[in-house]
Design a protein around this motif. Structure first.
Motif, PDB file in Angstrom:
ATOM      1  N   ILE A  68       0.670  -1.170   0.096  1.00 50.73           N
ATOM      2  CA  ILE A  68       0.226   0.161  -0.370  1.00 50.73           C
ATOM      3  C   ILE A  68       0.837   1.433   0.148  1.00 50.73           C
ATOM      4  O   ILE A  68       0.320   2.131  -1.035  1.00 50.73           O
ATOM      5  N   HIS A  69       1.866   0.616   0.676  1.00 44.59           N
ATOM      6  CA  HIS A  69       2.555   2.122   0.811  1.00 44.59           C
ATOM      7  C   HIS A  69       3.139   2.623  -0.189  1.00 44.59           C
ATOM      8  O   HIS A  69       3.483   3.759  -1.351  1.00 44.59           O
ATOM      9  N   HIS A  70       3.740   1.838  -1.363  1.00 44.46           N
ATOM     10  CA  HIS A  70       4.372   1.965  -3.092  1.00 44.46           C
ATOM     11  C   HIS A  70       3.499   2.744  -3.861  1.00 44.46           C
ATOM     12  O   HIS A  70       3.585   2.816  -4.042  1.00 44.46           O
ATOM     13  N   LEU A  71       2.223   2.075  -3.330  1.00 43.53           N
ATOM     14  CA  LEU A  71       1.275   2.371  -4.189  1.00 43.53           C
ATOM     15  C   LEU A  71       0.471   4.054  -4.080  1.00 43.53           C
ATOM     16  O   LEU A  71       0.871   4.940  -4.789  1.00 43.53           O
ATOM     17  N   LEU A  72       0.711   4.465  -2.967  1.00 42.96           N
ATOM     18  CA  LEU A  72       0.515   5.387  -2.224  1.00 42.96           C
ATOM     19  C   LEU A  72       1.397   6.509  -2.270  1.00 42.96           C
ATOM     20  O   LEU A  72       1.422   7.795  -3.632  1.00 42.96           O
ATOM     21  N   ARG A  73       2.808   6.313  -2.292  1.00 42.12           N
ATOM     22  CA  ARG A  73       3.862   6.852  -3.131  1.00 42.12           C
ATOM     23  C   ARG A  73       3.787   6.723  -4.483  1.00 42.12           C
ATOM     24  O   ARG A  73       4.090   8.443  -5.061  1.00 42.12           O
ATOM     25  N   ALA A  74       3.405   5.911  -5.293  1.00 40.17           N
ATOM     26  CA  ALA A  74       3.527   6.274  -6.345  1.00 40.17           C
ATOM     27  C   ALA A  74       2.375   6.905  -6.626  1.00 40.17           C
ATOM     28  O   ALA A  74       2.420   8.054  -7.818  1.00 40.17           O
ATOM     29  N   ALA A  75       1.699   7.168  -6.398  1.00 41.77           N
ATOM     30  CA  ALA A  75       0.061   8.125  -7.017  1.00 41.77           C
ATOM     31  C   ALA A  75       0.536  10.029  -5.971  1.00 41.77           C
ATOM     32  O   ALA A  75       0.620  10.566  -7.056  1.00 41.77           O
ATOM     33  N   ILE A  76       0.538   9.982  -5.325  1.00 40.77           N
ATOM     34  CA  ILE A  76       1.589  11.299  -4.682  1.00 40.77           C
ATOM     35  C   ILE A  76       2.597  11.450  -5.947  1.00 40.77           C
ATOM     36  O   ILE A  76       2.605  12.724  -6.073  1.00 40.77           O
ATOM     37  N   LEU A  77       3.932  10.505  -5.932  1.00 38.61           N
ATOM     38  CA  LEU A  77       5.042  11.644  -7.156  1.00 38.61           C
ATOM     39  C   LEU A  77       4.010  11.652  -8.940  1.00 38.61           C
ATOM     40  O   LEU A  77       4.429  12.756  -9.456  1.00 38.61           O
ATOM     41  N   THR A  78       2.775  10.218  -9.568  1.00 44.65           N
ATOM     42  CA  THR A  78       2.311  11.226 -10.131  1.00 44.65           C
ATOM     43  C   THR A  78       1.653  11.987 -10.156  1.00 44.65           C
ATOM     44  O   THR A  78       1.205  13.334 -11.254  1.00 44.65           O
ATOM     45  N   GLY A  79       0.728  12.488  -8.730  1.00 44.64           N
ATOM     46  CA  GLY A  79       0.379  13.720  -8.241  1.00 44.64           C
ATOM     47  C   GLY A  79       1.069  14.897  -8.586  1.00 44.64           C
ATOM     48  O   GLY A  79       0.819  16.047  -9.306  1.00 44.64           O
ATOM     49  N   PHE A  80       2.400  14.607  -8.321  1.00 47.83           N
ATOM     50  CA  PHE A  80       3.258  15.968  -8.425  1.00 47.83           C
ATOM     51  C   PHE A  80       3.360  16.485  -9.703  1.00 47.83           C
ATOM     52  O   PHE A  80       3.702  17.360 -10.575  1.00 47.83           O
ATOM     53  N   ALA A  81       3.474  14.969 -10.564  1.00 43.01           N
ATOM     54  CA  ALA A  81       4.443  15.424 -11.939  1.00 43.01           C
ATOM     55  C   ALA A  81       3.497  15.712 -12.928  1.00 43.01           C
ATOM     56  O   ALA A  81       3.201  16.822 -13.443  1.00 43.01           O
ATOM     57  N   LEU A  82       2.003  15.017 -12.935  1.00 46.89           N
ATOM     58  CA  LEU A  82       0.766  16.092 -13.223  1.00 46.89           C
ATOM     59  C   LEU A  82       0.288  17.446 -12.396  1.00 46.89           C
ATOM     60  O   LEU A  82       0.726  18.423 -13.696  1.00 46.89           O
ATOM     61  N   PHE A  83       0.799  17.751 -11.654  1.00 47.41           N
ATOM     62  CA  PHE A  83       0.881  18.540 -10.842  1.00 47.41           C
ATOM     63  C   PHE A  83       1.513  20.139 -11.755  1.00 47.41           C
ATOM     64  O   PHE A  83       1.193  20.896 -12.249  1.00 47.41           O
ATOM     65  N   ILE A  84       2.848  19.593 -11.944  1.00 52.09           N
ATOM     66  CA  ILE A  84       3.625  20.568 -12.614  1.00 52.09           C
ATOM     67  C   ILE A  84       3.250  20.517 -13.756  1.00 52.09           C
ATOM     68  O   ILE A  84       3.445  21.784 -14.895  1.00 52.09           O
ATOM     69  N   VAL A  85       2.893  19.339 -14.862  1.00 53.14           N
ATOM     70  CA  VAL A  85       2.169  19.186 -16.477  1.00 53.14           C
ATOM     71  C   VAL A  85       1.050  20.700 -16.661  1.00 53.14           C
ATOM     72  O   VAL A  85       0.858  21.026 -17.670  1.00 53.14           O
ATOM     73  N   TYR A  86       0.508  20.030 -15.207  1.00 58.94           N
ATOM     74  CA  TYR A  86      -1.064  21.347 -15.454  1.00 58.94           C
ATOM     75  C   TYR A  86      -0.502  22.242 -15.415  1.00 58.94           C
ATOM     76  O   TYR A  86      -1.611  23.603 -16.374  1.00 58.94           O
ATOM     77  N   LEU A  87      -0.097  22.972 -14.506  1.00 60.87           N
ATOM     78  CA  LEU A  87       0.938  24.752 -14.585  1.00 60.87           C
ATOM     79  C   LEU A  87       1.583  25.148 -15.704  1.00 60.87           C
ATOM     80  O   LEU A  87       0.741  25.837 -15.976  1.00 60.87           O
ATOM     81  N   PHE A  88       2.704  24.065 -16.928  1.00 57.39           N
ATOM     82  CA  PHE A  88       2.709  24.545 -17.560  1.00 57.39           C
ATOM     83  C   PHE A  88       1.623  24.809 -18.483  1.00 57.39           C
ATOM     84  O   PHE A  88       1.357  25.231 -19.368  1.00 57.39           O
ATOM     85  N   LYS A  89       0.700  23.268 -18.608  1.00 54.71           N
ATOM     86  CA  LYS A  89      -0.698  23.266 -19.883  1.00 54.71           C
ATOM     87  C   LYS A  89      -1.326  25.090 -19.293  1.00 54.71           C
ATOM     88  O   LYS A  89      -1.510  25.145 -20.328  1.00 54.71           O
ATOM     89  N   THR A  90      -2.153  24.685 -18.175  1.00 58.51           N
ATOM     90  CA  THR A  90      -2.510  26.726 -18.358  1.00 58.51           C
ATOM     91  C   THR A  90      -1.710  27.537 -18.032  1.00 58.51           C
ATOM     92  O   THR A  90      -2.387  28.563 -17.860  1.00 58.51           O
ATOM     93  N   GLY A  91      -0.863  27.838 -17.676  1.00 64.16           N
ATOM     94  CA  GLY A  91       0.497  28.279 -17.870  1.00 64.16           C
ATOM     95  C   GLY A  91       0.367  29.374 -16.674  1.00 64.16           C
ATOM     96  O   GLY A  91       0.761  30.880 -16.177  1.00 64.16           O
ATOM     97  N   GLU A  92      -0.052  28.940 -15.587  1.00 63.26           N
ATOM     98  CA  GLU A  92      -0.232  28.978 -14.306  1.00 63.26           C
ATOM     99  C   GLU A  92       1.273  29.231 -13.484  1.00 63.26           C
ATOM    100  O   GLU A  92       1.583  29.630 -12.727  1.00 63.26           O
ATOM    101  N   MET A  93       2.339  28.186 -14.018  1.00 61.48           N
ATOM    102  CA  MET A  93       3.538  28.351 -13.915  1.00 61.48           C
ATOM    103  C   MET A  93       4.589  29.600 -13.611  1.00 61.48           C
ATOM    104  O   MET A  93       5.247  29.291 -12.652  1.00 61.48           O
ATOM    105  N   THR A  94       3.915  30.442 -14.705  1.00 59.40           N
ATOM    106  CA  THR A  94       4.767  31.972 -14.438  1.00 59.40           C
ATOM    107  C   THR A  94       4.492  32.417 -13.603  1.00 59.40           C
ATOM    108  O   THR A  94       5.103  33.526 -13.226  1.00 59.40           O
ATOM    109  N   LEU A  95       3.309  32.203 -12.037  1.00 60.24           N
ATOM    110  CA  LEU A  95       2.782  32.496 -11.056  1.00 60.24           C
ATOM    111  C   LEU A  95       3.600  31.988 -10.030  1.00 60.24           C
ATOM    112  O   LEU A  95       4.249  32.936  -8.786  1.00 60.24           O
ATOM    113  N   TYR A  96       4.566  30.407 -10.457  1.00 62.10           N
ATOM    114  CA  TYR A  96       5.552  30.400  -9.240  1.00 62.10           C
ATOM    115  C   TYR A  96       6.592  30.821  -9.436  1.00 62.10           C
ATOM    116  O   TYR A  96       7.614  30.951  -7.788  1.00 62.10           O
TER     117      TYR A  96
END
Lengths: 352, 288
Positions: B2-30
């Motif tokens: 369960i730990h591995h899967l949780l961690r995988a989910a969190i890591l994917t979450g962060f990776a997706l978050f970064i992609v999301y920020l670039f896609k929406t252009g919000e990255m420039t805010l940060y």
């Protein structure tokens, strides 16, 4: 984490009470105005931006650390580390020139180096000097202080001096391993590096078994690197995020001008700038620009103290240090670097 | 597992978050543009780590023990549920904030905390004024823009600005332009200046003044500092804090909180859309 909470919960509550007291004394309203939409936005942006900015460097740090673990033998590390303590301390202080890592990426690497047999005092010297004494930080400081190029030299020089002195003191007085959970493994004194080796004997045995140079294939090594890196990412990440959380709250809630009142007195201006560096927790590559924005208000000395103390010790990296080093060592490091930086910056101000 | 899967989910979450920020252009805010490539790379690293975690979880499932290594640290996460909830909660918090909370920008509230600089970059000190009798055209220009080795670029830039009928404060050299205007204020008094930014006010400014400000960012918004120019306008209080405006006016000097500062006596104020990137960045290649 819970134990950690209990340990620090009381002091944090104490600080909270002090702040309340200060508010009562200065006859201010309880800052209910803090919980506004605008402040929430500021907090969110600061919090996330610190995490995003640190990610590349933390990833680099854990990857580098994992590669060290898997591909570099303990013997090699021990062989290239100078045995003479003075040479060792100088080696540690200048290692940043070769491997310019910033403070977030530094901690996993230094921990790995110490575990692999680099004498702890040398590792700590690298930890302190590395984020400052390196070409990238020199360039950015020089760029930020275009009108006072002495600042870049003074910053490098003072950081070097402070870390060397701390290193020599640690060599003299630190007898136990500074790392957490290594109580049994003594021997940080380089003079008996052999004793050190022996203490680690059984650990070495395992290592040569698992990661021996010829034993395993490339795929297994890659796998092992990944395992180490991703574990360490979570280990460091939680402190990074907690540090970013605190920094975000402090930056949104604390008014800079009320703090600057303390900066009127000469001694306080040093303490203020160092305290400010501590709570800002920004990367050593960009803090020079912040410092230069203060150059109208503060003298050379306090700015230098800000630039030297901040990268060595700040809120974010104190939390990360606590994940790795014993509490007493971290405390000693904070006190030592703070007082040496203060003294050094003050002397520079007087004599320059 | 369960730990591995949780961690995988969190890591994917962060990776997706970064992609999301670039896609929406919000990255420039940060993050400042010069840091963006590194953050992009870290998204790849996070993905790779997530894939490894899934792989490790599958290995567990098949009964194999993951990459045995008897190094001292524990690969096994703590068995305490409370502790784990706390730790994973800490990782999920920024993701939840990032994905779910509405995104605003930094504005007056934070500017007030950080203190707006109303006279450009304070690292350049103004020289006491010297005004010798001008002889020729060229001489006058040099006399108006005295420089030492550190302010030579600003002096050169000042001469260029001086020759313009209207000085538009550009995005790219926002701080440098304000610093130049402040350094050589004697030369620029009476000139027409145009700039845009958000409305920022302090109590001391009263009803007829506000400052047009921008946040200047070096690496990330934690190091952003606000810079601004004081505006005088009879109906200044019609404009709410954080509103974006473009102001045209004539430069003069006034006194504010015992300091002499440059001020724009507005002739025209226009409400504008907030620009895509609310920040300005110091121009590291500023040289003339």
């Amino acid at each position: 984490m819970l134990k950690w909470l209990f340990r620090f919960g009381t002091p944090v509550l104490g600080v909270g009470c002090l702040i309340m007291l200060a508010l009562i004394v200065t006859n201010r309203e309880l800052p209910t105005a803090i919980f506004t939409e605008a402040n929430f936005q500021s907090f969110k942006i600061l919090f996330i931006s610190i995490i995003l900015e640190a990610f590349p460097f933390i990833l680099l740090g854990v990857l580098f650390s994992a590669l060290l673990q898997v591909f570099v033998t303990d013997e090699l590390i021990q062989r290239i580390t100078p045995k003479n303590p003075v040479a060792g301390v100088l080696f540690g202080a200048l290692l940043g020139l070769l491997f310019p890592l910033c403070e977030c990426g530094m901690i996993p690497v230094v921990r790995r180096l110490i575990r692999k047999g680099m004498p702890a005092y040398i590792g700590i010297v690298y930890l302190l000097a590395g984020p400052i004494v390196n070409p990238i930080v020199y360039t950015s400081t020089y760029a930020a202080f275009r009108t006072t190029p002495e600042m870049a030299f003074a910053r490098m020089g003072l950081a070097f001096a402070v870390s060397v002195i701390v290193g020599l003191l640690l060599y003299k007085f630190m007898k136990r391993s500074p790392l957490k959970g290594m109580a049994a493994h003594a021997g940080v004194t380089a003079a008996n590096n052999h004793g050190h080796d022996q203490d680690h004997a059984d650990h070495h045995h395992h290592h040569s078994h698992e990661h021996g140079a010829s034993g395993k294939g490339f795929r297994a090594r890659i796998k092992s690197t990944m395992a180490h890196a991703s574990d360490e990412f979570f280990e460091m990440g939680k402190y990074l995020i907690f540090g970013a959380l605190l920094t975000g709250i402090i930056q949104t809630a604390v008014d800079r001008s009320t703090l600057a009142v303390f900066a009127e007195q000469p001694v306080f201006s040093y303490l203020f700038m160092m305290g400010f560096a501590f709570i800002l927790s920004i990367c050593s590559t960009s803090d020079a620009f912040i410092a230069s924005s203060f150059s109208g208000i503060f003298d050379f000395g306090p700015l230098l103290a800000f630039l030297v103390f901040g990268p060595m010790i700040d809120l974010k990296n104190t939390l990360m240090l606590l994940s790795t080093f014993r509490f007493r060592i971290v405390l000693a490091l904070i006190v030592l670097t703070a007082s040496l930086t203060f003294l050094g910056a003050w002397l520079t101000e007087v004599f320059l | 597992m369960i730990h591995h899967l949780l961690r995988a989910a969190i890591l994917t979450g962060f990776a997706l978050f970064i992609v999301y920020l670039f896609k929406t252009g919000e990255m420039t805010l940060y993050i400042a543009p010069r840091m963006e490539p590194y953050v992009k790379l870290s998204a790849i690293g996070l993905y790779a780590a997530a894939i490894y975690q899934v792989y490790a979880a599958l290995q567990r499932r098949m009964g194999k023990h993951e990459a045995d290594c008897n190094c001292e640290h524990d690969h096994e996460p703590s068995p305490s549920i409370a502790k784990n909830t706390l730790i994973y909660g800490l990782f999920i918090l920024p993701l939840a904030l990032g994905f779910l909370a509405p995104t605003g920008t930094l504005g007056s509230a934070l500017a007030a905390k950080k203190g707006v600089s109303l006279s450009g970059s304070p690292s350049f000190e103004r020289k006491p004024e010297v005004s010798p009798a001008p002889i020729s055209e060229e001489k006058t220009l040099d006399a108006l823009f005295p420089a030492d080795e550190y302010t030579i670029d600003h002096a050169q830039y000042g001469k260029i600005l001086y020759s313009l009928p209207t000085i538009e404060v550009p995005e790219k050299q926002f701080i440098e332009t304000l610093t130049t205007l402040d350094l050589y204020r004697e030369a620029f008094v009476g000139k027409e200046v145009v700039l845009s930014g958000f409305v920022y006010r302090e109590d001391e400014m009263g009803k007829e003044r506000f400052a047009v400000s921008r946040f200047a960012m070096n690496c990330c918004s934690a190091d952003a500092l606000p810079y601004g120019l004081m505006i005088e306008w009879p109906n200044a209080n019609e404009y709410g804090s954080d509103e974006w405006v473009s102001v045209k006016g004539t430069l003069k000097t006034t006194s504010y909180m015992d300091n002499e500062i440059i001020t724009l006596e507005a002739t025209k104020i226009e409400r504008i859309e907030a620009p895509e990137s609310p920040y300005v960045y110091p121009d590291l290649e500023f040289a003339y």
